[in-house]
Motif scaffolding. Structure first.
Motif, PDB file in Angstrom:
ATOM      1  N   ALA A  53       0.840  -1.204   0.000  1.00 21.75           N
ATOM      2  CA  ALA A  53       0.000   0.000   0.000  1.00 21.75           C
ATOM      3  C   ALA A  53       0.874   1.253   0.000  1.00 21.75           C
ATOM      4  O   ALA A  53       0.622   2.196  -0.757  1.00 21.75           O
ATOM      5  CB  ALA A  53      -0.932  -0.003   1.210  1.00 21.75           C
ATOM      6  N   ILE A  54       1.909   1.257   0.831  1.00 22.23           N
ATOM      7  CA  ILE A  54       2.810   2.411   0.899  1.00 22.23           C
ATOM      8  C   ILE A  54       3.525   2.607  -0.433  1.00 22.23           C
ATOM      9  O   ILE A  54       3.679   3.733  -0.905  1.00 22.23           O
ATOM     10  CB  ILE A  54       3.822   2.232   2.052  1.00 22.23           C
ATOM     11  N   SER A  55       3.948   1.516  -1.062  1.00 24.59           N
ATOM     12  CA  SER A  55       4.682   1.573  -2.330  1.00 24.59           C
ATOM     13  C   SER A  55       3.760   1.671  -3.542  1.00 24.59           C
ATOM     14  O   SER A  55       4.232   1.730  -4.672  1.00 24.59           O
ATOM     15  CB  SER A  55       5.552   0.321  -2.490  1.00 24.59           C
ATOM     16  N   ASN A  56       2.463   1.644  -3.317  1.00 25.07           N
ATOM     17  CA  ASN A  56       1.439   1.656  -4.367  1.00 25.07           C
ATOM     18  C   ASN A  56       1.629   0.505  -5.356  1.00 25.07           C
ATOM     19  O   ASN A  56       1.553   0.681  -6.567  1.00 25.07           O
ATOM     20  CB  ASN A  56       1.372   2.999  -5.090  1.00 25.07           C
ATOM     21  N   LEU A  57       1.860  -0.674  -4.800  1.00 25.00           N
ATOM     22  CA  LEU A  57       2.020  -1.878  -5.608  1.00 25.00           C
ATOM     23  C   LEU A  57       0.828  -2.823  -5.473  1.00 25.00           C
ATOM     24  O   LEU A  57       0.927  -4.002  -5.795  1.00 25.00           O
ATOM     25  CB  LEU A  57       3.311  -2.610  -5.208  1.00 25.00           C
ATOM     26  N   ALA A  83       6.420   4.466  -9.968  1.00 22.24           N
ATOM     27  CA  ALA A  83       7.590   5.159 -10.526  1.00 22.24           C
ATOM     28  C   ALA A  83       7.770   6.534  -9.882  1.00 22.24           C
ATOM     29  O   ALA A  83       8.894   6.938  -9.566  1.00 22.24           O
ATOM     30  CB  ALA A  83       7.450   5.297 -12.038  1.00 22.24           C
ATOM     31  N   ASP A  84       6.668   7.252  -9.674  1.00 17.87           N
ATOM     32  CA  ASP A  84       6.755   8.558  -9.017  1.00 17.87           C
ATOM     33  C   ASP A  84       7.205   8.420  -7.562  1.00 17.87           C
ATOM     34  O   ASP A  84       7.930   9.269  -7.047  1.00 17.87           O
ATOM     35  CB  ASP A  84       5.415   9.293  -9.080  1.00 17.87           C
ATOM     36  N   LEU A  85       6.773   7.348  -6.908  1.00 15.50           N
ATOM     37  CA  LEU A  85       7.199   7.119  -5.525  1.00 15.50           C
ATOM     38  C   LEU A  85       8.696   6.832  -5.454  1.00 15.50           C
ATOM     39  O   LEU A  85       9.380   7.303  -4.544  1.00 15.50           O
ATOM     40  CB  LEU A  85       6.404   5.970  -4.909  1.00 15.50           C
ATOM     41  N   GLY A  89      11.920   8.609  -3.445  1.00 15.36           N
ATOM     42  CA  GLY A  89      12.740   7.860  -2.497  1.00 15.36           C
ATOM     43  C   GLY A  89      12.045   6.711  -1.799  1.00 15.36           C
ATOM     44  O   GLY A  89      12.605   6.111  -0.888  1.00 15.36           O
ATOM     45  N   VAL A  90      10.820   6.375  -2.216  1.00 16.36           N
ATOM     46  CA  VAL A  90      10.102   5.247  -1.621  1.00 16.36           C
ATOM     47  C   VAL A  90      10.372   4.014  -2.470  1.00 16.36           C
ATOM     48  O   VAL A  90       9.991   3.963  -3.638  1.00 16.36           O
ATOM     49  CB  VAL A  90       8.575   5.509  -1.556  1.00 16.36           C
ATOM     50  N   ILE A  91      11.054   3.040  -1.884  1.00 17.23           N
ATOM     51  CA  ILE A  91      11.348   1.802  -2.608  1.00 17.23           C
ATOM     52  C   ILE A  91      11.032   0.618  -1.709  1.00 17.23           C
ATOM     53  O   ILE A  91      10.955   0.750  -0.492  1.00 17.23           O
ATOM     54  CB  ILE A  91      12.816   1.728  -3.074  1.00 17.23           C
TER      55      ILE A  91
END
Length: 101
Positions: A53-57, A83-85, A89-91
């Motif tokens: 959810a945090i990574s929008n995956l 990709a925008d995340l 810096g969110v990976i």
């Protein structure tokens, strides 16, 4: 003592898979600047779903955040593309993928 700056704020998120299966309800967490936060729990507790959810995956798993909010440095991010995340810096490094072998 100074209050740490909150980098990531997850507030009461709810995640549903396949438009019917409620898998997370009311999950909240904060990540203060310069700190390490761990998500612990047994199998099926929602750790991976929270990270997705945090990574929008979630979309690839037919899931979606239906309630709550996810903020990165005060900006709502739940509608940004993965990709925008990454650009912000969110990976997420998946386990068991031999990423560092």
């Amino acid at each position: 003592m100074d209050t740490p700056n909150i980098i990531l704020n997850v507030n009461g998120i709810e995640v549903i898979y396949n438009h019917v299966i409620l898998v997370l309800k009311g999950v909240s967490l904060q990540v203060p600047e310069g700190r390490i936060v761990a998500i612990l729990g047994g199998n099926g507790a929602g750790k991976t779903t929270t990270l997705r959810a945090i990574s929008n995956l979630l979309k690839g798993e037919r899931g979606e955040v239906t309630k709550g909010s996810i903020e990165l440095q005060g900006e709502r991010i739940e509608n940004l593309s993965p990709a925008d995340l990454v650009k912000r810096g969110v990976i997420q490094v998946m386990e068991g993928r031999h990423c560092f072998a």
